[in-house]
Design an enzyme around this catalytic site. Structure first.
Site, short mmCIF file in Angstrom:
data_model
loop_
_atom_site.label_atom_id
_atom_site.label_comp_id
_atom_site.label_asym_id
_atom_site.label_seq_id
_atom_site.Cartn_x
_atom_site.Cartn_y
_atom_site.Cartn_z
N HIS A 14 -8.38 -10.08 -0.58
CA HIS A 14 -7.12 -10.80 -0.24
C HIS A 14 -5.94 -9.88 -0.55
O HIS A 14 -5.59 -9.68 -1.71
CB HIS A 14 -7.01 -12.09 -1.05
N HIS A 16 -1.91 -8.37 0.83
CA HIS A 16 -0.74 -8.33 1.72
C HIS A 16 -0.26 -6.89 1.82
O HIS A 16 0.19 -6.31 0.83
CB HIS A 16 0.39 -9.20 1.17
N ARG A 18 1.95 -5.87 4.40
CA ARG A 18 3.25 -5.83 5.12
C ARG A 18 3.16 -4.87 6.31
O ARG A 18 2.09 -4.53 6.78
CB ARG A 18 4.40 -5.44 4.17
N LYS A 100 -6.89 -17.38 8.73
CA LYS A 100 -6.20 -17.88 7.54
C LYS A 100 -5.47 -19.17 7.85
O LYS A 100 -4.67 -19.24 8.78
CB LYS A 100 -5.20 -16.81 7.06
N HIS A 137 -5.20 -21.10 2.16
CA HIS A 137 -4.18 -21.20 1.11
C HIS A 137 -4.18 -22.67 0.69
O HIS A 137 -3.70 -23.53 1.43
CB HIS A 137 -2.80 -20.78 1.61
N HIS A 175 -7.24 -17.40 -3.86
CA HIS A 175 -6.49 -17.35 -5.13
C HIS A 175 -6.52 -18.68 -5.89
O HIS A 175 -5.48 -19.31 -6.07
CB HIS A 175 -5.05 -16.86 -4.91
N ASP A 248 -4.39 -10.50 -4.02
CA ASP A 248 -3.18 -11.16 -3.49
C ASP A 248 -1.94 -10.33 -3.79
O ASP A 248 -0.84 -10.87 -3.93
CB ASP A 248 -3.03 -12.58 -4.05
N HIS A 252 7.42 -7.49 -2.65
CA HIS A 252 8.74 -7.93 -2.18
C HIS A 252 9.77 -6.97 -2.76
O HIS A 252 9.63 -6.54 -3.91
CB HIS A 252 9.07 -9.34 -2.67
O1 DOR Z 1 2.94 -15.43 -3.98
C1 DOR Z 1 2.59 -15.33 -2.82
N1 DOR Z 1 3.04 -14.34 -2.03
N2 DOR Z 1 1.75 -16.23 -2.33
C2 DOR Z 1 1.44 -16.27 -1.03
O2 DOR Z 1 0.67 -17.12 -0.65
C3 DOR Z 1 2.05 -15.32 -0.07
C4 DOR Z 1 2.48 -14.11 -0.75
C5 DOR Z 1 3.39 -13.23 0.09
O3 DOR Z 1 3.08 -13.00 1.27
O4 DOR Z 1 4.39 -12.76 -0.44
ZN ZN Z 2 -1.80 -14.16 -0.35
#
Ligand code: DOR
Ligand code: ZN
Length: 348
Positions: A14, A16, A18, A100, A137, A175, A248, A252
């Site tokens: 899992h 991310h 970007r 998803k 989720h 998660h 996960d 950001h």
């Molecule tokens: O904390 C999180 N950030 N939970 C999520 O389900 C998405 C993820 C994100 O894409 O930033």
């Molecule tokens: Zn996630």
């Protein structure tokens, strides 16, 4: 005392990654540690078609460090409009390993998600028939429900009926954060599994809220109680094959988290295996790491276990206060604080 650990190369079930400059910044961290990762589709706009997933996969492959054999395993983002034909295309593509389910509004970039799972009967039927897993989720979005209760309510209201309605559908409860979720997965029918993040094994909600609010510990599902954390640790300590690694990691830009309304997501890819080694060692369950990180997930997805190895050293190192992230920067988990284990190839 163990000072060196050789581990079959792990996978991140899992992740991310970007896109664009953000992807370029974070991809090398995952590629250095993991052989494969299930890549989350919550881009803007979301990855809702096989064609979009194929294009996104090419952008990832193009940015891999030279010589890397990292494999992105793509997913589709389900919407109210996703039809059975798209599921058939996804399955036939050979590059898509699951779909998803984001309940609309549950988390970052989930606005286009599913408003009512009952709308997806044909879609889920196709997934069950083709054996394409559903990644969930698991939080209700009802504003009336307390944020700490959203996962538990999702089990009763959505997940338990879903598991029963589609007995052949393989489902990954992503998660998991609560005792209720651990109990649910442990008593569920075969074909139900869960991923666990490093932050939910390492931290409880005090790390978010006690002695000052810490936006870099804010993620969804939100950190829970110590009792919940202990339940997650018990599941992995038992070597339960239904629970496996999914970081996960969700980068950001710093200012979007350090804000009056900060974004959810914890970046952990820079230490995506090391943080697990640390908590497993602290719990006296280091021998359980191989199954959790390198075997159970591959087995559940019916993919071969990886051939190569990584080496982890018991050598503390300190992640920097921030890493570059496009034009800005991101603050990693454990910024400026030591992590007990280090990846050998990154040893000084
Ligand atoms: O904390 C999180 N950030 N939970 C999520 O389900 C998405 C993820 C994100 O894409 O930033
Ligand atoms: Zn996630």
């Amino acid at each position: 005392m163990i000072t060196e650990l050789q581990l079959r190369r792990p996978d991140d079930w899992h992740l991310h990654l970007r896109d664009g400059a953000g992807l370029r910044a974070v991809l090398p961290f995952s590629a250095a540690r993991f052989a494969r990762a299930i890549v989350m589709p919550n881009l803007q706009p979301p990855v809702t078609t096989t064609a979009q997933a194929a294009a996104y996969r090419q952008r990832i492959l193009a940015l891999l460090p030279a010589g890397s054999r990292f494999q992105p395993l793509m997913t589709l983002y389900l919407t109210d409009q996703t039809g059975a034909a798209e599921i058939e295309r996804a399955h036939a593509s050979g590059i898509i390993f699951g779909c998803k389910l984001y309940p609309a509004g549950a988390t970052t970039h989930s606005d286009a998600g599913v408003t009512d799972i009952a709308r997806l009967e044909e879609t889920l039927q196709a997934m069950a028939a083709l054996d394409l897993p559903l990644l969930v989720h698991g939080e209700v979005t009802d504003a009336q429900v307390d944020i700490f209760e959203r996962e538990a309510r999702f089990i009763d209201r959505v997940l338990a009926p879903l598991v029963e309605r589609w007995p052949r559908l393989r489902i990954i409860f992503e998660h998991v954060t609560t005792r209720a979720a651990v109990q649910f997965v442990r008593s569920a029918r075969p074909g139900v599994a869960a991923t666990i993040t490093p932050q939910h094994l390492l931290l409880n909600r005090n790390a978010l809220l006690a002695g000052g609010i810490r936006p870099h510990h804010y993620c969804l599902p939100i950190l829970k109680t110590e009792l919940d954390r202990r339940s997650l640790l018990e599941a992995v300590a038992d070597g339960d094959r239904r629970f496996f690694l999914g970081t996960d990691s969700a980068p950001h830009e710093r200012h979007t988290k350090e804000s009056a309304c900060g974004c959810a997501g914890i970046f952990s890819a820079h230490a995506g295996i090391e943080l697990y080694a640390e908590i497993f060692e602290r719990e006296g369950i280091l021998p359980r790491l191989a199954g959790f990180a390198s075997e159970f997930g591959a087995d559940f997805y019916r993919l071969p276990r990886n051939e190569g190895h990584i080496v982890l050293l018991k050598q503390a190192w300190t992640p920097p206060a921030s890493y570059p992230f496009g034009e800005g920067e991101l603050v990693p988990l454990r910024a400026g604080e030591p992590i007990a284990w280090r990846l050998e190839s990154e040893a000084a």
